[in-house]
Design an enzyme around this catalytic site. Structure first.
Site, PDB file in Angstrom:
ATOM      1  N   ASP A  84    -116.185 -11.717   3.925  1.00 25.24           N
ATOM      2  CA  ASP A  84    -117.084 -10.509   4.200  1.00 25.24           C
ATOM      3  C   ASP A  84    -116.905  -9.876   5.514  1.00 25.24           C
ATOM      4  O   ASP A  84    -116.924 -10.774   6.686  1.00 25.24           O
ATOM      5  CB  ASP A  84    -118.400 -11.203   3.934  1.00 25.24           C
ATOM      6  CG  ASP A  84    -119.133 -10.449   2.870  1.00 25.24           C
ATOM      7  OD1 ASP A  84    -118.781  -9.374   2.294  1.00 25.24           O
ATOM      8  OD2 ASP A  84    -120.138 -10.974   2.376  1.00 25.24           O
ATOM      9  N   GLU A 183    -123.816  -5.412  -7.690  1.00 27.01           N
ATOM     10  CA  GLU A 183    -124.747  -6.523  -7.752  1.00 27.01           C
ATOM     11  C   GLU A 183    -126.223  -5.948  -8.057  1.00 27.01           C
ATOM     12  O   GLU A 183    -126.557  -4.676  -7.751  1.00 27.01           O
ATOM     13  CB  GLU A 183    -125.151  -6.975  -5.933  1.00 27.01           C
ATOM     14  CG  GLU A 183    -126.059  -7.948  -5.843  1.00 27.01           C
ATOM     15  CD  GLU A 183    -125.957  -8.680  -4.411  1.00 27.01           C
ATOM     16  OE1 GLU A 183    -125.038  -8.406  -3.540  1.00 27.01           O
ATOM     17  OE2 GLU A 183    -126.949  -9.232  -4.433  1.00 27.01           O
TER      18      GLU A 183
HETATM   19  O1  KIV Z   1    -122.753 -12.404   0.875  1.00 29.92           O
HETATM   20  C1  KIV Z   1    -122.152 -12.886  -0.433  1.00 29.92           C
HETATM   21  O2  KIV Z   1    -122.529 -14.210  -0.623  1.00 29.92           O
HETATM   22  C2  KIV Z   1    -122.001 -11.931  -1.373  1.00 29.92           C
HETATM   23  C3  KIV Z   1    -122.222 -12.250  -2.836  1.00 29.92           C
HETATM   24  C4  KIV Z   1    -123.407 -12.609  -3.242  1.00 29.92           C
HETATM   25  C5  KIV Z   1    -121.545 -11.196  -3.690  1.00 29.92           C
HETATM   26  O3  KIV Z   1    -121.836 -10.615  -0.938  1.00 29.92           O
END
Ligand code: KIV
Length: 285
Positions: A84, A183
């Site tokens: 991420d 989401e």
């Molecule tokens: O940061 C995270 O864990 C997420 C998921 C919930 C998709 O973005």
């Protein structure tokens, strides 16, 4: 088990096979989830909440993401690994977005990156993909925009907002995203988006009509007794099991029941009776 790549995920969508995705933040969990056959592991910035104890994902830094991605990477053999991009790491300029995406791949060992936001991030997506890094999009409830959205609330409830989310999904696909997270939105909307896109669409709180599902692993395992939203299914009450195990340990240590002879070493029972203590330790390691 064969390594999952973005091509595998595309073929799974074409074949109508559902994709499983979970978050992971360390090597031990990653190894377990990988060996259980999970298709995609996401080092989510949700680690800011479930690992670091913050109220939002906003304080998570690039250095922290790189650290956790590298740890998870050591536990993964089969799953596709996504990192991420944290808050502030791609919202400035496309150059910064590329630099930070490259860090997650080069230093963190990720095979793709995820970023939150719709059509307004098409340029960043194009630039990152051009640099050779696949991008997963994320729309709907985007936790990095929690203050703008006014809380962790269901998205796409009005016709206008639903149309906007649909347009965002199409724009991200056109910009080159290989997959998309939806989401917290009504099932009808996410099913419509999933059908309209040729890339895999993975839902969280978005119903069963998506091409796959993702959950935060701590939620699935029931590690936080105070968090039970409707979209989470707790497959285990691990929080309770951990509390029970630790209470038993505390009790046994306090009453002298642990360690017992079976957990202890004795010079009497070791073969090299006259060995110096250090040598004895190396022989029983
Ligand atoms: O940061 C995270 O864990 C997420 C998921 C919930 C998709 O973005």
């Amino acid at each position: 088990m064969k390594k999952v790549t973005i091509n595998t995920l595309r073929k799974m969508k074409q074949a109508g096979e559902r994709i499983t995705m979970l978050t992971a933040y360390d090597a031990t969990f990653a190894r377990l989830l990988d060996r259980a056959g999970t298709d995609v592991l996401l080092v989510g910035d949700s680690l800011g909440m479930v690992v670091q104890g913050h109220e939002t994902t906003l304080p998570v830094t690039m250095d922290q993401m790189v650290y956790h991605c590298a740890a998870v990477k050591r536990g993964v053999q089969h799953a596709h690994l996504v990192g991420d991009l944290p808050f502030g790491s791609y919202q400035g300029t496309p150059d910064e977005a590329v630099k930070n995406a490259v860090r997650l791949v080069a230093e963190g060992g990720c095979e793709s990156v995820k970023l939150e936001g719709g059509a307004e991030y098409a340029e960043e997506v194009k630039r990152i993909v051009r640099a050779g890094v696949p991008v997963m999009g994320h729309i709907g409830l985007t936790p990095q925009s929690v203050h703008k959205l006014g809380g962790y609330v269901l998205q796409g409830r009005t016709e206008e907002r639903a149309q906007q989310l649909f347009a965002d999904a199409k724009a991200l696909e056109a910009a080159g995203c290989y997959a998309l997270i939806l989401e917290m939105m009504p099932s009808e909307l996410s099913a419509e988006i999933s059908q309209a896109l040729s890339i895999p669409v993975i839902g969280i709180g978005a119903g069963a009509g998506c091409d796959g599902q993702v959950l935060v692993i701590y939620d699935l395992l029931g590690l936080n007794p105070d968090f039970s939203p409707r979209f989470v299914k707790k497959y285990l009450d691990l929080g309770m099991l951990i509390s029970e195990a630790v209470r038993s340990y505390n009790d046994e240590v306090r009453h002298g029941a642990f360690p017992g002879p079976e957990h202890s070493f004795s010079v009497e029972r070791e073969p090299a009776k006259s060995a110096p203590v250090l040598q004895l330790y190396s022989s029983v390691k």
